[in-house]
Design a protein around this motif. Structure first.
Motif, mmCIF file in Angstrom:
data_model
loop_
_atom_site.group_PDB
_atom_site.id
_atom_site.type_symbol
_atom_site.label_atom_id
_atom_site.label_comp_id
_atom_site.label_asym_id
_atom_site.label_seq_id
_atom_site.Cartn_x
_atom_site.Cartn_y
_atom_site.Cartn_z
ATOM 1 N N PHE A 179 19.902 4.699 17.264
ATOM 2 C CA PHE A 179 18.632 4.816 17.957
ATOM 3 C C PHE A 179 17.667 3.696 17.570
ATOM 4 O O PHE A 179 16.862 3.249 18.398
ATOM 5 C CB PHE A 179 17.985 6.179 17.678
ATOM 6 N N TYR A 180 17.745 3.231 16.348
ATOM 7 C CA TYR A 180 16.813 2.195 15.900
ATOM 8 C C TYR A 180 16.969 0.918 16.720
ATOM 9 O O TYR A 180 16.000 0.211 16.974
ATOM 10 C CB TYR A 180 17.026 1.889 14.416
ATOM 11 N N HIS A 181 18.147 0.627 17.127
ATOM 12 C CA HIS A 181 18.404 -0.631 17.822
ATOM 13 C C HIS A 181 18.312 -0.503 19.339
ATOM 14 O O HIS A 181 18.718 -1.417 20.060
ATOM 15 C CB HIS A 181 19.775 -1.182 17.425
ATOM 16 N N GLN A 182 17.783 0.604 19.849
ATOM 17 C CA GLN A 182 17.583 0.765 21.284
ATOM 18 C C GLN A 182 16.147 0.371 21.653
ATOM 19 O O GLN A 182 15.441 -0.269 20.876
ATOM 20 C CB GLN A 182 17.898 2.205 21.692
ATOM 21 N N ASP A 183 15.689 0.784 22.821
ATOM 22 C CA ASP A 183 14.354 0.423 23.283
ATOM 23 C C ASP A 183 13.289 1.294 22.615
ATOM 24 O O ASP A 183 13.582 2.157 21.785
ATOM 25 C CB ASP A 183 14.268 0.525 24.809
ATOM 26 N N ALA A 184 12.035 1.054 22.996
ATOM 27 C CA ALA A 184 10.913 1.753 22.361
ATOM 28 C C ALA A 184 10.996 3.255 22.541
ATOM 29 O O ALA A 184 10.649 4.024 21.632
ATOM 30 C CB ALA A 184 9.597 1.220 22.926
ATOM 31 N N PHE A 237 10.676 -0.436 9.385
ATOM 32 C CA PHE A 237 9.643 0.597 9.424
ATOM 33 C C PHE A 237 9.641 1.380 8.106
ATOM 34 O O PHE A 237 10.644 1.440 7.401
ATOM 35 C CB PHE A 237 9.822 1.522 10.626
ATOM 36 N N ASP A 238 8.478 1.963 7.797
ATOM 37 C CA ASP A 238 8.295 2.675 6.539
ATOM 38 C C ASP A 238 8.925 4.064 6.629
ATOM 39 O O ASP A 238 8.463 4.914 7.393
ATOM 40 C CB ASP A 238 6.805 2.781 6.235
#
Length: 245
Positions: A179-184, A237-238
């Motif tokens: 999911f991190y490497h998909q769109d916003a 991201f934190d």
């Protein structure tokens, strides 16, 4: 002429829903029971062809889920991708599970499933104890033979060896990483998922469960936090605000 039933060499994942038997015998838990059945129904409605998984078989019965795919090109990538999705759907519905991955002879057609590979997976799943999906090194090596050269180097990194010698599939990291490497929009779904799982685990850890159940939630809490540490090492991201303390 009647079609002859034959085993196929397949990769098999057997998943057991933890706590299901207690729900069945306690009428006060009917809402939780309905949630579990809803999750299983949702799994049955996977649009497998759109995920390029049309040769996979999926069967759910009682407290168990069986997923299999014949041992041919890209089979291993298909089944671990599906394992990550299944694990996420169950956790979203506040359901813990454990499972096992095997490779061997299996018959799996029209929701009928049996064979040596299923028996092996069923027995291995009992050794998992915690909410993890386990396999053996020889199984991993057999599964990797279905993969291309690049994937043969990548996929072993998605498994780690636990203290008991079994290999565990890192389903949380695999799902979150996707999911991190998909769109916003997908990234927002990742953040919401982190919040949801954190809330679920925090809610469960304050309940007065027997020690054998509490150790599973403690293990899951530790695994969740380790996953955030791993994401934090590689992503921008934190993750600290999503950790359980």
């Amino acid at each position: 002429m009647e079609k002859k039933t034959k085993y196929k060499k397949s990769i098999v994942c057997f998943i057991d829903i933890l706590g299901f038997k207690e729900f069945v015998h306690d009428e006060n838990n009917i809402s939780a029971f309905a949630t579990i059945l809803g999750s299983v129904n949702q799994l049955n409605q996977f649009d497998l062809p759109s995920m390029h998984l049309k040769d996979m078989r999926f069967t759910s019965f009682s407290d168990s889920i069986v997923v299999s795919v014949p041992c041919k090109k890209a089979a291993f990538g298909k089944i671990i991708r599906t394992m990550a999705v299944i694990s996420h759907i169950l956790l979203e519905d506040k359901i813990l599970f454990r499972g096992a991955l095997t490779c061997g002879s299996l018959f799996h057609e029209n929701n009928i499933v049996f064979g040596p590979a299923l028996v092996e997976a069923y027995l291995l799943e009992e050794s998992a104890v915690y909410p993890r999906i386990v396999t053996k090194e020889e199984t991993l090596n057999a599964c990797l033979k279905t993969c291309g050269v690049c994937d043969q180097e990548l996929y072993p990194k998605r498994f780690h060896q636990d203290e008991d010698g079994l290999l565990s599939y890192d389903y949380l990291y695999d799902y979150f990483k996707f999911f991190y490497h998909q769109d916003a929009e997908h990234f927002e779904a990742l953040i919401n998922s982190l919040k949801h799982i954190k809330g679920f685990l925090r809610q469960e850890e304050i309940k007065e469960y027997p020690s054998n159940i509490m150790m599973k939630y403690r293990w899951m809490k530790s695994y969740y936090n380790r996953t955030l540490d791993k994401l934090g090492e590689h992503e921008a991201f934190d993750t600290a605000s999503y950790k359980l303390v």
